[in-house]
Scaffold this motif. Structure first.
Motif: not given
Length: 473
Positions: A31-56
Motif C-alpha cells: 500500500d504505497p500510501t501507508r508503508p509498514r514494516e516488513a515481517e520476516w518469517p520465523a527462523a532458527e538463525f538469521i545470517v547475512g551481509n546487509p547492504p552498506f550505505l552511510g547514513g549521510k
C-alpha cells in the motif's frame, strides 16, 4: 573436494527452506500510501551481509520518498543518522526479542561501534546480548580492502562470549571487552565548544588568484568583499601543507538580495554553483543555492570574538591539533573548538585525551575518526590550580613553537618544504618532539594528580570514573 578427486554432492546440504523470500527486507510497500514494516518469517538463525550505505548517503542512494518512509516506520528504533546496515541488526533484534529467532549473525560497517549507529547495539544489549563479535576485520569488496565489524546476537542465554576470536566475560556495545566506555556521558561543561566544520554543498572554494580578483572588485554600495571571501581549510591542509584555498561564504542565512550586493562573489557562485544546487532533492538546498548547505550557525556564534581557534582533522592517522586564524572557515572534515587558550590546546594534545579519543571514536579503515560528542563532550578535563594551568599552557606553547619551526624553517626551498608536513613529522617522531610531548604530558598528569607512568588501561579507568562523577544523574 575437486582437488582431491571428489565430485560435487548430488544431494543438497540443506533441506528446502521456507524462510528465505525474494522481496524487500525492511518495508512492506504493497500500500504505497501507508508503508509498514516488513515481517520476516520465523527462523532458527538469521545470517547475512546487509547492504552498506552511510547514513549521510541514504537520500542520494535511495531517494527521499523511500528514506522518509523508512524513518517513519523505524521511528524510535533506529536513529535517522544511522547507517543503512543497522536496520537489519534492529530487525534481527526484534525477531529474537519476540521469540521468532534464536540467534543472528550479521556483518556491519565498522562505524556501527560508535555514534548514532551504536544505539542499535545498545538496544541489542538491553533486550538480549552480543555473544560473538569481531570489531575490526579487513574485507575485500570490489577489489578494495575495507574494514567491517561482525555482530552475533541472541536473547542473552548463551554464557559464552567471544570477541575477536578470544573468550571474554562481556562484550560492550562498542564491541570492546573489559572497561565499558559506553557508560560515559556528555558533560555539561564541554557543551557548545566542539563543532563539525562547515559543509559547502557545491564548488564554493576558489584558488588564491581568483580570491585576489574578487577581493579587489568593487561593490555598488561600497562594501568590501572581504566579508564573504575567506581563507578555507579542510583536513588535507592540516595534515599536509596549506594549499592557500579560499571560499565564498555568505554566512548562515544571508538573504539573496543582500548577497547579490557582493557583486563579483555572488555572480561567481551563480555561475559555478547554482546549476548544481537547484536540482538538489532537498528543497532548502535548492532554494537557498547561494548558501552553504550546512553553515553551522552554532559554530559561527561560538567563534564570535575569538582571534583564533583549535582544529583537528576528522580522520587522520595521528590525532593532531593546530591553531587556525578566526578568519579561516573550516570544512566539515575538520573538527573545531571554540577556544583560543594554550591550556585547552595542551590538554587536547596530551596523552589522556588522545587515549580517550581513540577509545571513544570509531575509525575508517586504519584512520581514527574524531567526533565532537563522543570524543570531546564526554572527556573530563582536569581541575587545575592556577599554577598547573600555567604549566600546561607553557608546555603547549613550546610544542607549537617547535612544530612551527620544523614546518617552516628559514632558507629551505619549496621542494624541501613540501615534505615538511605534520603527518611526516609524527611519523618520524624526532627526539625533540618526543621530549616536548613528554613535558606536556607531565604537566597534564600533574593537574589530574596522577603519575605520568600510569598504564593506558588505568588512565581510561580513571577518566571514566571522573566522567561518571561529574555527569548529571
Amino acid at each position: 573436494m575437486l582437488n582431491h578427486g571428489f565430485h560435487y554432492r548430488s544431494d543438497p546440504v540443506l533441506q528446502p527452506l521456507q524462510t528465505i523470500e525474494c522481496r524487500e527486507a525492511l518495508m512492506d510497500r504493497s500500500d504505497p500510501t501507508r508503508p509498514r514494516e516488513a515481517e520476516w518469517p520465523a527462523a532458527e538463525f538469521i545470517v547475512g551481509n546487509p547492504p552498506f550505505l552511510g547514513g549521510k548517503l541514504l537520500r542520494n542512494g535511495l531517494g527521499d520518498a523511500y528514506v522518509d518512509s523508512l524513518f517513519d516506520v523505524f521511528d524510535g528504533r533506529v536513529p535517522r543518522e544511522a547507517d543503512f546496515v543497522t536496520y537489519w541488526h534492529e530487525k534481527a533484534r526484534a525477531a529474537i526479542a519476540a521469540g521468532r529467532t534464536r540467534r543472528a549473525g550479521l556483518l556491519a560497517t565498522q562505524g556501527i561501534r560508535g555514534g548514532a549507529n551504536r544505539r542499535v547495539l545498545e538496544a541489542i544489549k538491553r533486550s538480549g546480548d552480543i555473544f560473538l563479535a569481531y570489531s575490526d576485520e579487513p574485507w575485500i569488496l570490489a577489489g578494495a580492502n575495507v574494514h567491517i565489524s561482525f555482530v552475533g546476537q541472541d536473547d542473552g542465554s548463551d554464557a559464552e562470549r567471544t570477541l575477536n576470536g578470544h573468550a571474554i566475560a562481556e562484550i560492550n556495545a562498542d564491541l570492546t571487552g573489559g572497561l565499558d566506555l559506553t557508560r560515559a556521558r556528555r558533560l555539561r561543561e564541554n557543551l557548545g565548544i566542539a563543532f563539525t566544520g562547515d559543509t559547502k554543498g557545491g564548488p564554493f572554494e576558489i584558488d588564491a588568484v581568483t580570491a585576489a580578483a574578487l577581493l579587489a572588485a568593487p561593490n555598488p554600495d561600497g562594501r568590501s568583499n572581504a566579508a564573504v571571501v575567506r581563507p578555507w581549510v579542510n583536513g588535507l591542509d592540516l595534515t599536509r601543507r596549506p594549499r592557500a584555498l579560499w571560499i565564498i561564504d555568505f554566512g548562515a542565512g544571508m538573504p539573496e538580495a543582500e548577497a547579490a550586493l557582493y557583486e563579483a562573489p555572488f555572480e561567481h557562485v551563480r555561475g559555478a554553483v547554482r546549476a548544481e544546487r537547484v536540482g538538489n532533492k532537498r528543497a532548502a538546498y535548492a532554494e537557498r543555492w547561494w548558501l552553504h548547505v550546512e553553515p553551522r550557525s552554532g559554530m559561527r556564534t561560538a567563534f564570535a570574538g575569538l582571534s583564533r581557534y583549535l582544529g583537528t582533522p576528522r580522520l587522520t592517522k595521528h590525532r593532531l591539533f593546530v591553531w587556525l586564524d578566526s578568519a579561516v572557515l573550516p570544512d566539515s572534515q575538520v573538527i573545531v573548538f571554540a577556544r583560543d587558550d594554550d591550556y585547552t590546546f595542551g590538554v587536547l594534545h596530551s596523552r589522556p585525551h588522545e587515549l580517550w579519543a581513540l577509545a571513544q571514536g570509531t575509525q575508517l579503515e586504519t584512520r581514527p575518526r574524531y567526533t565532537p560528542t563522543t570524543c570531546f563532550e564526554t572527556f573530563p578535563f582536569p581541575r587545575p590550580t592556577d599554577g598547573q594551568r600555567d604549566a600546561i599552557g607553557a608546555a603547549a606553547r613550546d610544542l607549537a613553537r617547535l612544530r612551527d619551526g620544523w614546518l617552516n624553517p628559514a632558507g629551505v626551498d619549496e621542494a624541501a618544504l613540501a615534505t615538511r608536513t605534520l603527518t611526516n613529522l609524527y611519523n618520524q617522531r624526532p627526539t625533540w618532539l618526543v621530549n616536548a610531548h613528554a613535558a606536556l604530558d607531565a604537566a597534564v598528569f600533574d593537574a589530574y594528580g596522577w603519575a605520568p607512568s600510569l598504564a593506558e588501561a588505568e588512565v581510561l579507568v580513571r577518566l571514566l570514573d571522573e566522567n561518571l562523577r561529574r555527569a548529571p544523574a
